[in-house]
Design an enzyme around this catalytic site. Structure first.
Site, PDB file in Angstrom:
ATOM      1  N   ASP A   1      -2.267 -71.466  36.156  1.00  0.00           N
ATOM      2  CA  ASP A   1      -0.838 -71.158  35.993  1.00  0.00           C
ATOM      3  C   ASP A   1      -0.639 -70.075  34.931  1.00  0.00           C
ATOM      4  O   ASP A   1       0.231 -69.209  35.072  1.00  0.00           O
ATOM      5  CB  ASP A   1      -0.064 -72.429  35.616  1.00  0.00           C
ATOM      6  CG  ASP A   1      -0.091 -73.441  36.754  1.00  0.00           C
ATOM      7  OD1 ASP A   1      -0.157 -73.027  37.918  1.00  0.00           O
ATOM      8  OD2 ASP A   1      -0.062 -74.650  36.458  1.00  0.00           O
TER       9      ASP A   1
ATOM     10  N   ASN B   1       7.390 -81.431  36.035  1.00  0.00           N
ATOM     11  CA  ASN B   1       6.912 -82.815  35.875  1.00  0.00           C
ATOM     12  C   ASN B   1       6.706 -83.155  34.417  1.00  0.00           C
ATOM     13  O   ASN B   1       6.429 -82.275  33.608  1.00  0.00           O
ATOM     14  CB  ASN B   1       5.514 -82.988  36.514  1.00  0.00           C
ATOM     15  CG  ASN B   1       5.553 -83.021  38.023  1.00  0.00           C
ATOM     16  OD1 ASN B   1       6.560 -83.383  38.617  1.00  0.00           O
ATOM     17  ND2 ASN B   1       4.449 -82.639  38.635  1.00  0.00           N
TER      18      ASN B   1
ATOM     19  N   ARG C   1      -7.634 -73.803  23.995  1.00  0.00           N
ATOM     20  CA  ARG C   1      -6.699 -74.683  23.276  1.00  0.00           C
ATOM     21  C   ARG C   1      -6.306 -75.837  24.197  1.00  0.00           C
ATOM     22  O   ARG C   1      -6.283 -75.674  25.423  1.00  0.00           O
ATOM     23  CB  ARG C   1      -5.455 -73.892  22.870  1.00  0.00           C
ATOM     24  CG  ARG C   1      -5.801 -72.509  22.328  1.00  0.00           C
ATOM     25  CD  ARG C   1      -4.664 -71.893  21.573  1.00  0.00           C
ATOM     26  NE  ARG C   1      -3.745 -71.161  22.418  1.00  0.00           N
ATOM     27  CZ  ARG C   1      -3.284 -69.935  22.108  1.00  0.00           C
ATOM     28  NH1 ARG C   1      -3.665 -69.330  21.002  1.00  0.00           N
ATOM     29  NH2 ARG C   1      -2.435 -69.345  22.893  1.00  0.00           N
TER      30      ARG C   1
ATOM     31  N   SER D   1      -0.776 -74.602  25.646  1.00  0.00           N
ATOM     32  CA  SER D   1      -1.895 -73.712  25.306  1.00  0.00           C
ATOM     33  C   SER D   1      -1.648 -72.265  25.714  1.00  0.00           C
ATOM     34  O   SER D   1      -2.492 -71.406  25.482  1.00  0.00           O
ATOM     35  CB  SER D   1      -3.165 -74.206  26.006  1.00  0.00           C
ATOM     36  OG  SER D   1      -3.091 -73.935  27.398  1.00  0.00           O
TER      37      SER D   1
ATOM     38  N   THR E   1      -6.906 -77.166  31.764  1.00  0.00           N
ATOM     39  CA  THR E   1      -5.663 -77.507  32.467  1.00  0.00           C
ATOM     40  C   THR E   1      -4.683 -76.340  32.337  1.00  0.00           C
ATOM     41  O   THR E   1      -4.455 -75.849  31.237  1.00  0.00           O
ATOM     42  CB  THR E   1      -4.999 -78.754  31.841  1.00  0.00           C
ATOM     43  OG1 THR E   1      -5.995 -79.696  31.542  1.00  0.00           O
ATOM     44  CG2 THR E   1      -3.970 -79.359  32.770  1.00  0.00           C
TER      45      THR E   1
ATOM     46  N   GLU F   1       4.028 -77.648  45.197  1.00  0.00           N
ATOM     47  CA  GLU F   1       4.272 -79.005  44.690  1.00  0.00           C
ATOM     48  C   GLU F   1       5.684 -79.491  45.024  1.00  0.00           C
ATOM     49  O   GLU F   1       6.094 -80.539  44.533  1.00  0.00           O
ATOM     50  CB  GLU F   1       4.040 -79.064  43.173  1.00  0.00           C
ATOM     51  CG  GLU F   1       2.561 -78.981  42.805  1.00  0.00           C
ATOM     52  CD  GLU F   1       2.276 -79.210  41.341  1.00  0.00           C
ATOM     53  OE1 GLU F   1       1.127 -79.526  41.018  1.00  0.00           O
ATOM     54  OE2 GLU F   1       3.193 -79.074  40.489  1.00  0.00           O
TER      55      GLU F   1
ATOM     56  N   ASP G   1     -10.143 -77.078  27.191  1.00  0.00           N
ATOM     57  CA  ASP G   1      -9.242 -77.730  28.150  1.00  0.00           C
ATOM     58  C   ASP G   1      -8.761 -76.660  29.137  1.00  0.00           C
ATOM     59  O   ASP G   1      -8.004 -75.771  28.759  1.00  0.00           O
ATOM     60  CB  ASP G   1      -8.056 -78.361  27.410  1.00  0.00           C
ATOM     61  CG  ASP G   1      -7.088 -79.081  28.342  1.00  0.00           C
ATOM     62  OD1 ASP G   1      -7.280 -79.027  29.576  1.00  0.00           O
ATOM     63  OD2 ASP G   1      -6.130 -79.690  27.833  1.00  0.00           O
TER      64      ASP G   1
ATOM     65  N   ALA H   1       7.024 -75.126  36.485  1.00  0.00           N
ATOM     66  CA  ALA H   1       7.425 -74.985  35.079  1.00  0.00           C
ATOM     67  C   ALA H   1       6.321 -74.312  34.269  1.00  0.00           C
ATOM     68  O   ALA H   1       6.590 -73.475  33.397  1.00  0.00           O
ATOM     69  CB  ALA H   1       7.762 -76.365  34.503  1.00  0.00           C
TER      70      ALA H   1
END
Ligand code: ADP
Length: 315
Positions: free
Chosen positions: A260, A11, A293, A299, A256, A140, A254, A42
């Site tokens: 993963d 994405n 990061r 990151s 996010t 996903e 962060d 990804a």
């Protein structure tokens, strides 16, 4: 040679930073806009490549548009093989429209686009999966595609790792993925290691205690790692005592993509013959570096950084 294959989403994340997110009918002026590569598939591929897998292959789909071109080159730049990342002309590249407010809260609309075309394996996919040591899967993309890949991996003795994200509660005891797809029992039957975060584990099982949720999930799969954010990760297996690995104490800016990073790195360590406790510790080191990061794949740490940190030689 370590070969990791990933089947999953690609994405472009379109991120608007605002003081306060708009209510319905309201228009607000934001502070900043960023486009960043994303998609759990990804992201995991980039994490595995940076963690030092000899070969990482991404099976996925993008649209015939500028985002698709940018995402392909970002993957290649991180050392991910994109030969089986198809460009489809029937759908646009998947996008995630993210509003991040000043309190760090977010609201996200995901348009799967080309990711939604991944309902079955294409020519070449099974051969590539057969040549891999480990196949990384997430939810996903349509569950039919995930199932086909997991079963192909099983046929060829390839280790399968499923991140059951996003997860949705099930009205019955049957586990369900997002978009209301049930997670078919055949899919779980083809999974070696399930890696939910604690919210996903709770959603999937209806059990909020991670230890109890992990135990319940062992009815479906032989090994489970529940990630617990800043509290670390919990490993459970049918034939071993549970192991709790604490996360390094760091200041997160962060988170996010932490999960993963964790999964991609864990897969590399396991594929290279590491024991589960060692692999979990190494993945925790990598994930802790990533949360210090900004960005998701941006990151993710490289192998030398993880090793330096793990050996206590980081500057
Ligand atoms: P997800 O990103 O999928 O929601 P988690 O939040 O559980 O998953 O994070 C995955 C892993 O990343 C954790 O098990 C932990 O190792 C690491 N991690 C996440 N947040 C932090 C943090 N604040 N400090 C240190 N490590 C973290």
């Amino acid at each position: 040679m370590t070969h990791i294959a990933v089947l999953g989403s690609t994405n472009m994340d379109l991120i608007a930073y605002v003081a306060k997110a708009p209510q319905r009918g309201e228009t607000v002026t934001g502070r900043e806009f960023r486009t960043l590569p994303g998609g759990k598939g990804a992201n995991q591929a980039v994490a595995a490549a940076r963690a030092g897998a000899d070969n990482v292959s991404m099976i996925g789909a993008v649209g015939a548009d500028a985002f698709g071109t940018q995402l392909r080159s970002a993957l290649e730049h991180s050392g991910v093989d994109t030969d089986l990342l198809r460009t489809v002309d029937t759908a646009a590249t998947g996008t995630a429209h993210i509003v991040v407010d000043d309190e760090g809260g977010n609201a996200i609309v995901v348009i799967p686009g080309a990711n939604g075309t991944l309902t079955a394996l294409a020519p070449g996919d099974e051969g590539l999966i057969a040549s891999a040591d480990t196949l990384l899967l997430q939810l996903e993309i349509p569950v039919e595609g995930v199932l086909a890949a997991a079963q192909a991996a099983r046929r060829h003795g390839v280790r399968t790792v499923l991140t059951p994200a996003p997860a949705q509660p099930s009205p019955s005891s049957q586990l369900r993925s997002s978009r209301g797809y049930p997670i078919p029992p055949e899919l779980l039957a083809a999974i070696d290691l399930l890696v939910p975060n604690e919210h996903e584990a709770a959603t999937l099982t209806g059990i909020t205690d991670p230890h109890a949720a992990a135990k319940a999930l062992l009815d479906q799969v032989p090994e489970v790692v529940v990630t617990l954010g800043a509290r670390g990760s919990l490993y459970a297996a049918r034939d071993a005592e549970p192991v709790l690995v604490e996360a390094p104490h760091v200041t997160a800016v962060d988170t996010t993509g932490a999960g993963d990073t964790f999964v991609g790195t864990l897969a590399v360590a396991l594929t290279q013959g590491g024991s589960m406790p060692d692999a979990l510790a190494w993945a925790s080191t990598a994930a802790a570096l990533s949360v210090q990061r900004p960005g998701a794949s941006a990151s993710m740490p490289y192998r030398s950084e993880i090793d330096n940190e793990a050996n206590g030689t980081a500057s």
